[in-house]
Design a protein around this motif. Structure first.
Motif, PDB file in Angstrom:
ATOM      1  N   LYS A  30      53.472 -33.695 -50.110  1.00  0.00           N
ATOM      2  CA  LYS A  30      54.741 -33.276 -50.696  1.00  0.00           C
ATOM      3  C   LYS A  30      55.884 -34.072 -50.086  1.00  0.00           C
ATOM      4  N   LEU A  31      56.671 -34.687 -50.956  1.00  0.00           N
ATOM      5  CA  LEU A  31      57.790 -35.507 -50.505  1.00  0.00           C
ATOM      6  C   LEU A  31      59.090 -34.721 -50.581  1.00  0.00           C
ATOM      7  N   ASP A  32      59.927 -34.919 -49.575  1.00  0.00           N
ATOM      8  CA  ASP A  32      61.237 -34.296 -49.613  1.00  0.00           C
ATOM      9  C   ASP A  32      62.085 -34.949 -50.688  1.00  0.00           C
ATOM     10  N   LYS A  33      63.137 -34.242 -51.099  1.00  0.00           N
ATOM     11  CA  LYS A  33      64.032 -34.775 -52.121  1.00  0.00           C
ATOM     12  C   LYS A  33      64.644 -36.085 -51.650  1.00  0.00           C
ATOM     13  N   LEU A  34      65.039 -36.142 -50.375  1.00  0.00           N
ATOM     14  CA  LEU A  34      65.568 -37.363 -49.785  1.00  0.00           C
ATOM     15  C   LEU A  34      64.483 -37.943 -48.897  1.00  0.00           C
ATOM     16  N   VAL A  35      63.787 -38.951 -49.381  1.00  0.00           N
ATOM     17  CA  VAL A  35      62.578 -39.449 -48.730  1.00  0.00           C
ATOM     18  C   VAL A  35      62.913 -40.242 -47.468  1.00  0.00           C
ATOM     19  N   THR A  36      62.233 -39.920 -46.367  1.00  0.00           N
ATOM     20  CA  THR A  36      62.293 -40.697 -45.131  1.00  0.00           C
ATOM     21  C   THR A  36      60.870 -40.909 -44.639  1.00  0.00           C
ATOM     22  N   ASP A  37      60.716 -41.740 -43.592  1.00  0.00           N
ATOM     23  CA  ASP A  37      59.384 -41.938 -43.003  1.00  0.00           C
ATOM     24  C   ASP A  37      58.803 -40.595 -42.575  1.00  0.00           C
ATOM     25  N   LYS A  38      57.515 -40.412 -42.796  1.00  0.00           N
ATOM     26  CA  LYS A  38      56.880 -39.169 -42.376  1.00  0.00           C
ATOM     27  C   LYS A  38      55.399 -39.402 -42.120  1.00  0.00           C
ATOM     28  N   THR A  39      54.788 -38.471 -41.414  1.00  0.00           N
ATOM     29  CA  THR A  39      53.353 -38.492 -41.148  1.00  0.00           C
ATOM     30  C   THR A  39      52.744 -37.215 -41.705  1.00  0.00           C
ATOM     31  N   ALA A  40      51.625 -37.348 -42.396  1.00  0.00           N
ATOM     32  CA  ALA A  40      50.951 -36.183 -42.976  1.00  0.00           C
ATOM     33  C   ALA A  40      49.487 -36.196 -42.564  1.00  0.00           C
ATOM     34  N   THR A  41      48.978 -35.041 -42.156  1.00  0.00           N
ATOM     35  CA  THR A  41      47.550 -34.877 -41.845  1.00  0.00           C
ATOM     36  C   THR A  41      46.955 -33.942 -42.885  1.00  0.00           C
ATOM     37  N   LEU A  42      45.952 -34.423 -43.606  1.00  0.00           N
ATOM     38  CA  LEU A  42      45.344 -33.649 -44.691  1.00  0.00           C
ATOM     39  C   LEU A  42      43.889 -33.332 -44.370  1.00  0.00           C
ATOM     40  N   ILE A  43      43.450 -32.186 -44.845  1.00  0.00           N
ATOM     41  CA  ILE A  43      42.075 -31.746 -44.626  1.00  0.00           C
ATOM     42  C   ILE A  43      41.327 -31.772 -45.953  1.00  0.00           C
ATOM     43  N   ALA A  44      40.230 -32.526 -45.991  1.00  0.00           N
ATOM     44  CA  ALA A  44      39.389 -32.527 -47.188  1.00  0.00           C
ATOM     45  C   ALA A  44      38.669 -31.180 -47.295  1.00  0.00           C
ATOM     46  N   PRO A  45      38.346 -30.727 -48.512  1.00  0.00           N
ATOM     47  CA  PRO A  45      37.797 -29.376 -48.674  1.00  0.00           C
ATOM     48  C   PRO A  45      36.371 -29.191 -48.179  1.00  0.00           C
ATOM     49  N   THR A  46      35.621 -30.263 -47.988  1.00  0.00           N
ATOM     50  CA  THR A  46      34.213 -30.115 -47.583  1.00  0.00           C
ATOM     51  C   THR A  46      33.880 -31.076 -46.457  1.00  0.00           C
ATOM     52  N   PHE A  47      32.739 -30.844 -45.823  1.00  0.00           N
ATOM     53  CA  PHE A  47      32.199 -31.796 -44.867  1.00  0.00           C
ATOM     54  C   PHE A  47      30.689 -31.630 -44.854  1.00  0.00           C
ATOM     55  N   THR A  48      29.995 -32.638 -44.352  1.00  0.00           N
ATOM     56  CA  THR A  48      28.538 -32.582 -44.262  1.00  0.00           C
ATOM     57  C   THR A  48      28.135 -32.631 -42.800  1.00  0.00           C
ATOM     58  N   ALA A  49      27.396 -31.625 -42.352  1.00  0.00           N
ATOM     59  CA  ALA A  49      26.908 -31.587 -40.969  1.00  0.00           C
ATOM     60  C   ALA A  49      25.442 -31.994 -40.943  1.00  0.00           C
ATOM     61  N   GLN A  50      25.079 -32.841 -39.984  1.00  0.00           N
ATOM     62  CA  GLN A  50      23.699 -33.284 -39.861  1.00  0.00           C
ATOM     63  C   GLN A  50      22.875 -32.173 -39.222  1.00  0.00           C
ATOM     64  N   THR A  51      21.955 -31.596 -39.953  1.00  0.00           N
ATOM     65  CA  THR A  51      21.094 -30.541 -39.423  1.00  0.00           C
ATOM     66  C   THR A  51      19.640 -30.939 -39.629  1.00  0.00           C
ATOM     67  N   SER A  52      18.729 -30.109 -39.133  1.00  0.00           N
ATOM     68  CA  SER A  52      17.316 -30.395 -39.306  1.00  0.00           C
ATOM     69  C   SER A  52      16.677 -29.287 -40.139  1.00  0.00           C
ATOM     70  N   THR A  53      15.450 -29.503 -40.514  1.00  0.00           N
ATOM     71  CA  THR A  53      14.724 -28.471 -41.260  1.00  0.00           C
ATOM     72  C   THR A  53      13.994 -27.570 -40.278  1.00  0.00           C
ATOM     73  N   ARG A  54      13.524 -26.437 -40.773  1.00  0.00           N
ATOM     74  CA  ARG A  54      12.739 -25.543 -39.913  1.00  0.00           C
ATOM     75  C   ARG A  54      11.451 -26.218 -39.453  1.00  0.00           C
ATOM     76  N   GLU A  55      10.948 -27.135 -40.274  1.00  0.00           N
ATOM     77  CA  GLU A  55       9.703 -27.812 -39.913  1.00  0.00           C
ATOM     78  C   GLU A  55       9.893 -28.627 -38.639  1.00  0.00           C
ATOM     79  N   HIS A  56      11.098 -29.167 -38.476  1.00  0.00           N
ATOM     80  CA  HIS A  56      11.394 -29.948 -37.282  1.00  0.00           C
ATOM     81  C   HIS A  56      11.218 -29.101 -36.024  1.00  0.00           C
TER      82      HIS A  56
END
Length: 626
Positions: free
Chosen positions: A241-267
């Motif tokens: 989201k940009l302010d009405k009067l734009v200046t330099d800014k930093t934004a940190t965004l979070i993606a909605p998903t992630f993938t975690a490396q797991t193992s199977t029960r067989e492991h």
């Protein structure tokens, strides 16, 4: 001196066009008037003082805090023209010069009363020119007509056309975006679709999950999509989201998903790695490579002991009980993620308690007997011990005096800052899956960050950059000014100089880099009720410690460790030390009001396993943090 040419005039306008458009977009004022005045008053740039970027030749009066330069110029004083030496403002860029011109006009009540900044006037070239004339900006009766003629002339049109052909990218406001996944880890080398003002482009994030976008005047919010390699699909991310009067800014965004490396029960059916043999009385150099102190935070551990896994144990709970990290135990036993442990399994555990006890015993010994020299560091504890040994050898040693704010509190001096930095920089690489069986013999899974308090990695990086307050008029550390972007409630004047206390801004900035929310305030005391408390208000790695000084005043910093006797916390924070730098310091626990974590940061037992960490002896006082 070379003659000033027509090409110089065109380039003067071409160089000013983009900064004028940016200032107009930020303030709502007329960019046309800026160009016309600049051309009219400087002879199309010929009269601009060299090496100043001072387009309107504004003098450096007592209110000016930036750099200045003295020039020998002609002035009319009491209707008499004479040569004088006068200081003029020096700007880092033409954009900074134009911004200061608008600020100069806005802060002068003469122009406010003339209506220059009224909504119906602001942004209208002719109405603004008339307001300036009304305020007495110029004495010529036809000043407004002169400006209109200059702007509508062929030289102005050609200069603007040249600027538009070049493009305004380098001077446009910058939006720096950090993209993290659902586990708040950087999404590295990932494709991102950027939709802005109806135009679409594709960029790739760097190793920090970062990319930069330049914002054109009147831009609307930035729409983003991230390519999910596992799903082979584009995923929508919250817009910037940009302010009405734009200046330099930093934004940190979070993606909605992630993938975690797991193992199977067989492991799980596979035989667990065979523990390494118990260490013998070999020299420290023969210790297993997996137990390197810099990687595990084990504070140079060379001793191990065996531990039999009980029902309900997890690596985190075992590590907490033995003052080490779950990674150190895993590495010492040759276990890699996903970590699997079972009841009755024998694990080699770093024997941190024994080692620290031996270190304390060595440091408590009379200096003359141990080293033949006075105690190291000159601590109050060392002096007390020496006095007891020499004055009353047969009596019990005297109780050590209260520790000074920056001594090592009788400890070893801690792991080195280089080792701490290496341990922190290893973080944010992924997630670890820990499989164990609980007390009911049911399989249980813990998903754990490979880095505790991931914002500490960014704090350490800033320390290694040598960020500190700069001395000298107009000299400000650019990193400190960047921290103030995380405290939007701070007024612009305070956010433009590094003399403003920045400890809270530093905390907010570091948290934001990893997707955790600070409170956006530049006041240290505001963290008293932010987030959530640590367990039983105990010190924990990366916790925000709110400090109250006996003489008054507050300071916020991150917890980096604790002294062996538990009386002092080691800190990593901004605006600490005589040079007001990002530094490691120490503070008596008695001065800490609360320890707080972000409200959405999970509870990890590992976070409460703290080690003795070196400091760079940065003073921790009210004066050194303000």
């Amino acid at each position: 001196m070379m003659a000033y040419t027509y090409e110089d005039k065109l380039n003067f306008i071409a160089d000013l066009y983009c900064p004028a458009r940016v200032v107009a977009d930020q303030t709502g004022c007329s960019w046309e008037l800026i160009l016309a005045q600049a051309a009219q008053e400087t002879g199309w740039g010929e009269k601009v003082l060299p090496g100043t970027n001072n387009v309107f030749n504004i003098k450096a009066d007592s209110s000016w805090k930036g750099e200045s330069k003295v020039f020998h110029v002609r002035e009319t004083i009491h209707k008499k023209t004479e040569w004088v030496d006068a200081p003029f403002r020096v700007y880092a860029s033409k954009l900074e010069s134009l911004s200061d011109r608008t600020k100069f006009l806005r802060e002068n009540p003469i122009y406010t009363k003339s209506g220059l900044f009224k909504p119906e006037v602001k942004g209208n070239f002719m109405l603004e020119a008339q307001a300036l004339k009304k305020a007495g900006y110029a004495t010529e009766t036809d000043y407004v007509d002169q400006l209109a003629t200059v702007f509508s002339g062929p030289t102005m049109r050609r200069g603007i056309a040249r600027a538009q052909e070049r493009g305004c990218g380098p001077v446009l406001p910058m939006v720096e975006v950090f993209l993290l996944d659902g586990a708040k880890l950087p999404i590295k080398n990932s494709k991102v679709q950027v939709l802005l003002d109806g135009k679409q482009a594709e960029v790739v994030t760097d190793g920090h999950g970062r990319f930069v976008i330049r914002i054109a005047p009147k831009s609307v919010n930035i729409q983003l999509k991230v390519f999910d390699k596992d799903q082979n699909a584009w995923v929508n991310v919250d817009p910037v989201k940009l302010d009405k009067l734009v200046t330099d800014k930093t934004a940190t965004l979070i993606a909605p998903t992630f993938t975690a490396q797991t193992s199977t029960r067989e492991h799980e059916k596979k035989a667990s790695p065979k523990p390494a043999a118990a260490p013998s009385a070999a020299p420290a150099a023969t210790a297993p490579p997996a137990a390197k102190p810099a990687a595990t935070g084990a504070s140079a551990v060379t001793k191990f002991k065996d531990y039999k896994v009980l029902k309900g144990d997890s690596l985190a709970s075992i590590a907490s009980a033995h003052q080490t990290s779950y990674q150190a135990i895993a590495e010492a036993n040759g276990i890699s993620s996903p970590y699997i442990i079972r009841p009755d399994q024998i694990l080699r555990v770093p024997d941190v308690k024994t080692q620290l006890a031996e270190q304390e015993k060595r440091h408590a010994a009379p200096p003359a007997a141990a080293h033949g020299a006075p105690a190291a560091h000159g601590t109050a504890a060392g002096k007390g011990a020496a006095q007891g040994a020499h004055d009353k050898p047969a009596a019990k040693p005297q109780q050590p005096a209260a520790p000074a704010a920056n001594d090592h509190d009788g400890g070893s001096g801690g792991i080195t800052l280089a080792s701490l930095g290496q341990a922190l920089s290893r973080g944010t690489t992924g997630l670890h899956t820990v499989f164990f069986r609980n007390a009911e013999e049911r399989p249980q899974t813990d998903l754990m960050h490979s880095s505790r308090a991931p914002w500490m990695k960014f704090a350490q990086e800033e320390f290694e950059k040598g960020v500190k307050r700069r001395t000298g008029k107009g000299k400000n550390d650019a990193r400190i000014l960047e921290y103030f972007t995380a405290t939007p409630s701070l007024d612009k004047r305070s956010a433009s100089v590094d003399e403003t206390p920045y400890c809270a801004a530093f905390v907010n900035w570091c948290l934001g880099r990893t997707g955790y929310k600070g409170n956006g305030s530049a006041l240290a005391a505001s963290f008293a009720k932010w987030g959530r408390p640590t367990k039983d208000n105990k010190p924990a790695l990366g916790a925000v410690a709110l400090i109250k000084f006996p003489t008054g005043g507050h300071h916020v910093t991150f917890v980096a460790g604790i002294s062996p006797n538990g009386r002092q916390i080691a800190t990593l924070g901004g605006n600490q030390g005589e040079n007001h730098e990002v530094s490691h310091s120490r503070c008596p626990k008695t001065m800490v009001v609360v320890y707080r974590y972000p409200s959405d940061y999970p509870h990890y037992d590992d976070d409460y396993v703290l080690h003795d960490v070196e400091s760079d002896h940065a003073p921790m006082t009210a004066s050194s943090t303000h």
